[in-house]
Write a protein that holds these residues in place. Sequence first.
Motif, PDB file in Angstrom:
ATOM      1  N   LEU A 117      -1.612   9.096   7.319  1.00 57.86           N
ATOM      2  CA  LEU A 117      -2.653   9.680   8.102  1.00 57.86           C
ATOM      3  C   LEU A 117      -3.537   8.397   8.532  1.00 57.86           C
ATOM      4  N   ALA A 118      -3.853   7.441   7.362  1.00 59.42           N
ATOM      5  CA  ALA A 118      -4.657   6.468   7.604  1.00 59.42           C
ATOM      6  C   ALA A 118      -3.846   5.406   8.697  1.00 59.42           C
ATOM      7  N   ASN A 119      -2.711   5.264   8.561  1.00 58.98           N
ATOM      8  CA  ASN A 119      -1.992   4.498   9.625  1.00 58.98           C
ATOM      9  C   ASN A 119      -2.079   5.152  11.094  1.00 58.98           C
ATOM     10  N   GLN A 120      -2.197   6.356  11.240  1.00 59.88           N
ATOM     11  CA  GLN A 120      -2.224   7.127  12.339  1.00 59.88           C
ATOM     12  C   GLN A 120      -3.723   6.687  13.284  1.00 59.88           C
ATOM     13  N   PHE A 121      -4.599   6.330  12.370  1.00 62.59           N
ATOM     14  CA  PHE A 121      -5.944   6.060  12.782  1.00 62.59           C
ATOM     15  C   PHE A 121      -6.366   4.737  12.610  1.00 62.59           C
ATOM     16  N   SER A 122      -5.598   3.724  11.872  1.00 63.13           N
ATOM     17  CA  SER A 122      -6.078   2.330  11.741  1.00 63.13           C
ATOM     18  C   SER A 122      -5.562   1.399  12.983  1.00 63.13           C
ATOM     19  N   PRO A 123      -6.367   0.336  13.262  1.00 65.13           N
ATOM     20  CA  PRO A 123      -5.675  -0.562  14.313  1.00 65.13           C
ATOM     21  C   PRO A 123      -4.898  -1.431  13.658  1.00 65.13           C
ATOM     22  N   GLY A 124      -4.750  -1.526  12.260  1.00 67.23           N
ATOM     23  CA  GLY A 124      -3.801  -2.550  11.277  1.00 67.23           C
ATOM     24  C   GLY A 124      -2.858  -1.599  10.610  1.00 67.23           C
ATOM     25  N   PHE A 125      -2.300  -2.215   9.837  1.00 65.39           N
ATOM     26  CA  PHE A 125      -1.343  -1.623   8.800  1.00 65.39           C
ATOM     27  C   PHE A 125      -1.943  -1.737   7.430  1.00 65.39           C
ATOM     28  N   ILE A 126      -1.661  -0.361   6.745  1.00 63.61           N
ATOM     29  CA  ILE A 126      -2.279  -0.164   5.334  1.00 63.61           C
ATOM     30  C   ILE A 126      -0.939   0.443   4.647  1.00 63.61           C
ATOM     31  N   ALA A 127      -0.544  -0.645   3.868  1.00 63.43           N
ATOM     32  CA  ALA A 127       0.750  -0.120   2.917  1.00 63.43           C
ATOM     33  C   ALA A 127       0.688   0.919   2.145  1.00 63.43           C
ATOM     34  N   ASN A 128      -0.684   1.264   1.681  1.00 62.19           N
ATOM     35  CA  ASN A 128      -0.789   2.340   0.534  1.00 62.19           C
ATOM     36  C   ASN A 128      -2.159   2.810   0.489  1.00 62.19           C
ATOM     37  N   ILE A 129      -2.481   3.986   0.484  1.00 67.82           N
ATOM     38  CA  ILE A 129      -3.851   4.270  -0.074  1.00 67.82           C
ATOM     39  C   ILE A 129      -3.933   4.376  -1.265  1.00 67.82           C
ATOM     40  N   PRO A 130      -4.620   4.004  -1.897  1.00 61.98           N
ATOM     41  CA  PRO A 130      -4.275   3.804  -3.652  1.00 61.98           C
ATOM     42  C   PRO A 130      -5.032   5.232  -4.319  1.00 61.98           C
ATOM     43  N   THR A 131      -4.863   5.487  -5.456  1.00 55.81           N
ATOM     44  CA  THR A 131      -5.538   6.551  -6.072  1.00 55.81           C
ATOM     45  C   THR A 131      -6.890   6.518  -5.907  1.00 55.81           C
ATOM     46  N   CYS A 132      -7.514   7.714  -5.572  1.00 52.84           N
ATOM     47  CA  CYS A 132      -9.196   7.792  -5.095  1.00 52.84           C
ATOM     48  C   CYS A 132      -9.527   6.892  -4.186  1.00 52.84           C
ATOM     49  N   GLY A 133      -8.644   6.649  -3.137  1.00 51.46           N
ATOM     50  CA  GLY A 133      -8.846   5.713  -2.064  1.00 51.46           C
ATOM     51  C   GLY A 133      -9.392   6.514  -1.201  1.00 51.46           C
ATOM     52  N   VAL A 134     -10.427   6.318  -0.356  1.00 50.35           N
ATOM     53  CA  VAL A 134     -11.050   7.199   0.716  1.00 50.35           C
ATOM     54  C   VAL A 134     -11.066   6.515   1.864  1.00 50.35           C
ATOM     55  N   PHE A 135     -10.975   7.066   3.048  1.00 49.68           N
ATOM     56  CA  PHE A 135     -10.965   6.416   4.457  1.00 49.68           C
ATOM     57  C   PHE A 135     -11.671   7.263   5.572  1.00 49.68           C
ATOM     58  N   GLN A 136     -12.579   6.779   6.251  1.00 51.98           N
ATOM     59  CA  GLN A 136     -13.245   7.534   6.906  1.00 51.98           C
ATOM     60  C   GLN A 136     -12.820   7.450   8.536  1.00 51.98           C
ATOM     61  N   VAL A 137     -12.620   8.614   9.163  1.00 48.56           N
ATOM     62  CA  VAL A 137     -12.117   8.732  10.542  1.00 48.56           C
ATOM     63  C   VAL A 137     -13.118   9.312  11.498  1.00 48.56           C
ATOM     64  N   ASP A 138     -13.585   8.619  12.338  1.00 48.79           N
ATOM     65  CA  ASP A 138     -14.777   9.180  13.383  1.00 48.79           C
ATOM     66  C   ASP A 138     -14.040   9.439  14.503  1.00 48.79           C
TER      67      ASP A 138
END
Length: 165
Positions: A117-138
């Motif tokens: 999901l992070a990679n669907q919304f990110s302009p760059g590449f995220i290899a892994n959302i680590p444990t307890c990682g949080v990303f905000q999508v507006d």
Amino acid sequence: MKTVFFARHAKSSWDHAELSDFQRPLNNRGLRDAPFMGKLLHAKGAQPDLIISSPAVRALTTAEYFAKALGIAPSEIRQEKSVYEAFPEDIMELIQALPDTLSTIFLFGHNPSMTALANQFSPGFIANIPTCGVFQVDAEVAEWGAFTSETGLLTAYHYPKQYFS
């Protein structure tokens, strides 16, 4: 505007081989990180209208720590069985069906869905959302049905190792 804070559960324990994957609790690092990240997001002004969590112990416990930090009763967390072992499109369907009266939600789930999901919304590449990682999508949309990878943008990304060595 619609905002989703996607959170991967905090670090879980593998110490109890008799427990199923669904029942695994947080380990000591997870018990440190979940309250810390909840307080961090509260300090940054995050305030959800709704918290949704996988009912798996590690995800729900993480959500409960965040709820406490955000001043929300744990009993208010909406448990969604479909989030456990969900594909990204399942999570998007859940979000797109939310009542439009809500503006901001927190959603607690698992990898690999959170990273996808992070990679669907990110302009760059995220290899892994680590444990307890949080990303905000507006998303500048009025209805959850219009919340898509085309309308949403990853605007913030936090994880414990940014703050702990």
